[in-house]
Design a protein around this motif. Structure first.
Motif, PDB file in Angstrom:
ATOM      1  N   SER A  51       0.838  -1.208   0.000  1.00 12.63           N
ATOM      2  CA  SER A  51       0.000   0.000   0.000  1.00 12.63           C
ATOM      3  C   SER A  51       0.872   1.258   0.000  1.00 12.63           C
ATOM      4  N   GLY A  52       2.052   1.136   0.607  1.00 14.15           N
ATOM      5  CA  GLY A  52       2.981   2.263   0.665  1.00 14.15           C
ATOM      6  C   GLY A  52       3.410   2.759  -0.693  1.00 14.15           C
ATOM      7  N   LYS A  53       3.587   1.837  -1.627  1.00 14.31           N
ATOM      8  CA  LYS A  53       3.997   2.216  -2.988  1.00 14.31           C
ATOM      9  C   LYS A  53       2.951   3.111  -3.632  1.00 14.31           C
ATOM     10  N   ILE A  54       1.692   2.767  -3.437  1.00 11.35           N
ATOM     11  CA  ILE A  54       0.594   3.566  -4.008  1.00 11.35           C
ATOM     12  C   ILE A  54       0.482   4.908  -3.287  1.00 11.35           C
ATOM     13  N   LEU A  55       0.567   4.865  -1.955  1.00 13.73           N
ATOM     14  CA  LEU A  55       0.445   6.097  -1.170  1.00 13.73           C
ATOM     15  C   LEU A  55       1.548   7.090  -1.503  1.00 13.73           C
ATOM     16  N   ARG A  56       2.764   6.595  -1.688  1.00 11.86           N
ATOM     17  CA  ARG A  56       3.893   7.467  -2.002  1.00 11.86           C
ATOM     18  C   ARG A  56       3.787   8.036  -3.412  1.00 11.86           C
ATOM     19  N   LYS A  57       3.369   7.192  -4.340  1.00 12.04           N
ATOM     20  CA  LYS A  57       3.242   7.628  -5.747  1.00 12.04           C
ATOM     21  C   LYS A  57       2.188   8.726  -5.886  1.00 12.04           C
ATOM     22  N   THR A  58       1.120   8.618  -5.112  1.00  8.53           N
ATOM     23  CA  THR A  58       0.023   9.595  -5.173  1.00  8.53           C
ATOM     24  C   THR A  58       0.173  10.722  -4.148  1.00  8.53           C
ATOM     25  N   SER A  59       1.195  10.625  -3.291  1.00  9.39           N
ATOM     26  CA  SER A  59       1.449  11.583  -2.202  1.00  9.39           C
ATOM     27  C   SER A  59       0.354  11.582  -1.133  1.00  9.39           C
ATOM     28  N   LEU A  60      -0.491  10.554  -1.127  1.00  8.66           N
ATOM     29  CA  LEU A  60      -1.547  10.458  -0.107  1.00  8.66           C
ATOM     30  C   LEU A  60      -0.977  10.190   1.285  1.00  8.66           C
ATOM     31  N   ASP A  61       0.249   9.678   1.346  1.00  8.87           N
ATOM     32  CA  ASP A  61       0.887   9.438   2.649  1.00  8.87           C
ATOM     33  C   ASP A  61       1.125  10.740   3.411  1.00  8.87           C
ATOM     34  N   GLU A  62       1.118  11.859   2.694  1.00 15.92           N
ATOM     35  CA  GLU A  62       1.387  13.159   3.310  1.00 15.92           C
ATOM     36  C   GLU A  62       0.146  13.777   3.974  1.00 15.92           C
ATOM     37  N   LEU A  63      -1.035  13.239   3.691  1.00 16.81           N
ATOM     38  CA  LEU A  63      -2.281  13.845   4.181  1.00 16.81           C
ATOM     39  C   LEU A  63      -2.330  14.125   5.686  1.00 16.81           C
ATOM     40  N   PRO A  64      -1.811  13.219   6.556  1.00 21.00           N
ATOM     41  CA  PRO A  64      -1.889  13.509   7.999  1.00 21.00           C
ATOM     42  C   PRO A  64      -1.175  14.787   8.421  1.00 21.00           C
ATOM     43  N   GLN A  65      -0.347  15.355   7.557  1.00 22.87           N
ATOM     44  CA  GLN A  65       0.327  16.608   7.892  1.00 22.87           C
ATOM     45  C   GLN A  65      -0.648  17.769   7.997  1.00 22.87           C
ATOM     46  N   ILE A  66      -1.885  17.524   7.571  1.00 21.65           N
ATOM     47  CA  ILE A  66      -2.951  18.517   7.787  1.00 21.65           C
ATOM     48  C   ILE A  66      -3.058  18.801   9.289  1.00 21.65           C
ATOM     49  N   VAL A  67      -2.830  17.787  10.108  1.00 21.69           N
ATOM     50  CA  VAL A  67      -2.862  17.959  11.574  1.00 21.69           C
ATOM     51  C   VAL A  67      -1.698  18.842  12.017  1.00 21.69           C
ATOM     52  N   ASN A  68      -0.506  18.623  11.446  1.00 19.49           N
ATOM     53  CA  ASN A  68       0.650  19.471  11.758  1.00 19.49           C
ATOM     54  C   ASN A  68       0.367  20.937  11.410  1.00 19.49           C
ATOM     55  N   ILE A  69      -0.350  21.137  10.307  1.00 18.45           N
ATOM     56  CA  ILE A  69      -0.708  22.501   9.880  1.00 18.45           C
ATOM     57  C   ILE A  69      -1.730  23.090  10.847  1.00 18.45           C
ATOM     58  N   LEU A  70      -2.735  22.310  11.182  1.00 18.28           N
ATOM     59  CA  LEU A  70      -3.808  22.764  12.063  1.00 18.28           C
ATOM     60  C   LEU A  70      -3.281  23.241  13.413  1.00 18.28           C
ATOM     61  N   ILE A  71      -2.308  22.527  13.975  1.00 17.85           N
ATOM     62  CA  ILE A  71      -1.797  22.887  15.304  1.00 17.85           C
ATOM     63  C   ILE A  71      -0.642  23.890  15.255  1.00 17.85           C
ATOM     64  N   GLY A  72      -0.295  24.336  14.040  1.00 20.35           N
ATOM     65  CA  GLY A  72       0.673  25.422  13.917  1.00 20.35           C
ATOM     66  C   GLY A  72       2.129  25.028  13.823  1.00 20.35           C
ATOM     67  N   GLN A  73       2.420  23.790  13.476  1.00 21.88           N
ATOM     68  CA  GLN A  73       3.808  23.353  13.309  1.00 21.88           C
ATOM     69  C   GLN A  73       4.292  23.510  11.871  1.00 21.88           C
ATOM     70  N   MET A  74       3.327  23.543  10.953  1.00 20.74           N
ATOM     71  CA  MET A  74       3.637  23.654   9.529  1.00 20.74           C
ATOM     72  C   MET A  74       2.664  24.625   8.874  1.00 20.74           C
ATOM     73  N   SER A  75       2.961  24.953   7.621  1.00 17.05           N
ATOM     74  CA  SER A  75       2.074  25.759   6.794  1.00 17.05           C
ATOM     75  C   SER A  75       1.662  24.910   5.593  1.00 17.05           C
ATOM     76  N   ILE A  76       0.649  25.328   4.872  1.00 15.28           N
ATOM     77  CA  ILE A  76       0.280  24.595   3.658  1.00 15.28           C
ATOM     78  C   ILE A  76       1.402  24.732   2.633  1.00 15.28           C
ATOM     79  N   ILE A  77       1.919  25.953   2.479  1.00 10.71           N
ATOM     80  CA  ILE A  77       2.993  26.222   1.523  1.00 10.71           C
ATOM     81  C   ILE A  77       4.238  26.686   2.270  1.00 10.71           C
ATOM     82  N   GLU A 103       1.584  33.947  -4.653  1.00  7.89           N
ATOM     83  CA  GLU A 103       2.595  32.905  -4.837  1.00  7.89           C
ATOM     84  C   GLU A 103       2.120  31.588  -4.223  1.00  7.89           C
ATOM     85  N   ASP A 104       1.491  31.667  -3.055  1.00  4.80           N
ATOM     86  CA  ASP A 104       0.971  30.465  -2.394  1.00  4.80           C
ATOM     87  C   ASP A 104      -0.128  29.808  -3.230  1.00  4.80           C
ATOM     88  N   VAL A 105      -0.998  30.625  -3.825  1.00  3.62           N
ATOM     89  CA  VAL A 105      -2.066  30.093  -4.681  1.00  3.62           C
ATOM     90  C   VAL A 105      -1.459  29.399  -5.898  1.00  3.62           C
TER      91      VAL A 105
END
Length: 196
Positions: A85-111, A171-173
């Motif tokens: 499943s990892g091969k598919i998740l990495r190819k589609t970048s879906l493995d990165e989705l949980p970083q939405i939580v990192n963004i929500l709590i202020g550790q990351m930005s979308i861009i 630029e972010d858009v």
């Protein structure tokens, strides 16, 4: 004003909406990861945040639990460690989705610059030249739509520095929609050679 205020508001609102809308996909991926191999659904890894502070980035687990904690490109044979499943998740970048939580709590930005691994000293030092360690790291950035895995550390850092200079709503858009196109075309992905 945008960099120090509105950018964070947009990050919070968009990540909150994204988390709600994508929750069915989160659940489906979580079940798939759990059924595919032993271990947790999520993968946490120490990364470099704003001003070179550390935080734990979240990803859907795409590799076996006995994988060494090094950039994928440093593994002798990365394919041995990547799950089905990892091969598919990495190819589609879906493995990165949980970083939405990192963004929500202020550790990351979308861009922003992709967060370096804690032990990627060469990348961290190179980014210092462009003040790219002084802004929040992002889910995606200018380097991701300019070549991604095909770029050298110097080229990635230069792109990150260019983003620091250009940082604006427009630029972010541009990067946001450029990322969607790159993901759909799987541009610049070289499995096993990424710093990510």
């Amino acid at each position: 004003m945008y960099k120090n205020f509105f950018k964070r508001i947009i990050d919070f609102v968009v990540s909150l909406i994204g988390l709600v809308l994508l929750s069915p996909i989160f659940l489906l991926i979580a079940i798939t990861v759990k059924l595919d191999s032993k271990g947790p659904v999520f993968f946490r890894q120490k990364r470099v945040g704003i001003h070179k502070t550390y935080f734990n980035i979240l990803k859907f687990r795409t590799m076996r639990t006995d994988t060494p904690d090094v950039p994928t490109h440093l593994l002798k044979d990365p394919d041995v460690f990547i799950t089905r499943s990892g091969k598919i998740l990495r190819k589609t970048s879906l493995d990165e989705l949980p970083q939405i939580v990192n963004i929500l709590i202020g550790q990351m930005s979308i861009i922003g610059p992709r967060p370096a691994l804690w032990n990627q000293k060469d990348l961290i030092v190179e980014r210092d030249k462009y003040s790219a360690n002084d802004i929040y790291p992002g889910l995606t950035g200018l380097a991701q739509i300019s070549g991604r895995d095909e770029l050298s550390i110097k080229e990635k850092s230069k792109s990150d520095g260019e983003y620091v200079q250009l940082l604006s709503f427009s630029e972010d858009v541009k990067i946001f929609f450029g990322t969607i196109m790159s993901v759909l075309k799987s541009d610049g992905i070289k499995e096993g050679k990424s710093d990510d």
